[in-house]
Scaffold this active site. Structure first.
Site, PDB file in Angstrom:
ATOM      1  CB  THR A  10      -7.157 -21.246 -11.012  1.00 12.92           C
ATOM      2  OG1 THR A  10      -7.234 -22.888 -12.173  1.00 12.92           O
ATOM      3  CG2 THR A  10      -5.647 -20.281 -11.128  1.00 12.92           C
ATOM      4  CE1 TYR A  11     -10.403 -18.950  -4.506  1.00  9.95           C
ATOM      5  CE2 TYR A  11      -9.785 -20.934  -5.080  1.00  9.95           C
ATOM      6  CZ  TYR A  11     -10.661 -20.565  -4.912  1.00  9.95           C
ATOM      7  OH  TYR A  11     -11.959 -20.328  -4.456  1.00  9.95           O
ATOM      8  CG  PHE A  12      -5.034 -15.709  -9.615  1.00 13.42           C
ATOM      9  CD1 PHE A  12      -3.509 -15.668 -10.868  1.00 13.42           C
ATOM     10  CD2 PHE A  12      -6.313 -16.190 -10.857  1.00 13.42           C
ATOM     11  CE1 PHE A  12      -4.292 -16.768 -11.923  1.00 13.42           C
ATOM     12  CE2 PHE A  12      -6.669 -16.971 -10.751  1.00 13.42           C
ATOM     13  CZ  PHE A  12      -5.256 -17.724 -12.171  1.00 13.42           C
ATOM     14  CB  VAL A  58      -2.518 -18.870  -4.573  1.00 15.28           C
ATOM     15  CG1 VAL A  58      -1.813 -19.355  -3.320  1.00 15.28           C
ATOM     16  CG2 VAL A  58      -2.753 -17.480  -4.300  1.00 15.28           C
TER      17      VAL A  58
END
Length: 183
Positions: free
Chosen positions: A33-35, A103
């Site tokens: 999980t990208y931020f 994101v």
């Protein structure tokens, strides 16, 4: 630490060559999980922040990873800082409380193979993108990067890789969805 990494597009023939030539370490299932940072655009600074949850053999591990800008024009080599997480949900709450925004989550099946001391090859099947092969190692001394990139590229070429990719799976998925530059 500096992660020296090359990635190429793969097919079943390349997967089979890796399986024949190298020792399987383990099979994993990843959710990355990208931020997005609240004050700067990671797509402009070529940085990334992710929480990775790995599942394997009935266990799970979680890590938060910061990836700095790529250090050369040929590979995906970059500074990497990684910490193990005991409670990824709580870390997610901290990030959200600080204004970080999720994101996208990249989901993949990964097979990890031993090449030589410190060097591994991974076979990735990424949801929405297909098959890839990566080779990577970790170094402290940036002056060793060009020689390592050359050696690792030779290994991938010998496996049959003809098309290399410097973009991350996140970048590729966002491009596919039409969300250019929103990392």
């Amino acid at each position: 630490m500096i992660e020296v990494e090359l990635k190429g597009y793969a097919d079943e023939k390349i997967f089979e060559r890796v399986r024949e030539r190298y020792k399987l370490l383990r099979r994993e299932y990843h959710e990355d999980t990208y931020f997005q940072h609240p004050c700067r655009d990671f797509s402009e600074t070529d940085e990334a922040l992710r929480i990775r949850v790995k599942r394997f053999n009935g266990h799970f591990e979680a890590f938060m990873t910061y990836k700095g800008p790529k250090l050369d024009r040929e590979s995906k080599t970059r500074k990497e800082i990684e910490v193990e997480l005991t409670d990824p949900d709580k870390h997610l709450q901290i990030l959200e409380s600080l204004g970080f925004v999720e994101v996208l989550t990249v989901v993949k099946k990964r097979e990890k193979y031993y090449v030589e001391k410190g060097v591994v090859i991974t076979l990735d099947e990424v949801e929405g993108l297909g098959k890839f092969v990566e080779i990577e190692t970790i170094v402290e001394d940036e002056t060793k990067v060009p020689e390592l990139v050359r050696r690792m590229k030779e290994i991938l070429l010998d496996l049959g890789v003809r098309r290399f990719e410097r973009r991350s799976y996140l970048e590729l998925l966002l491009e596919k969805e039409g969300n250019h530059g929103e990392t």
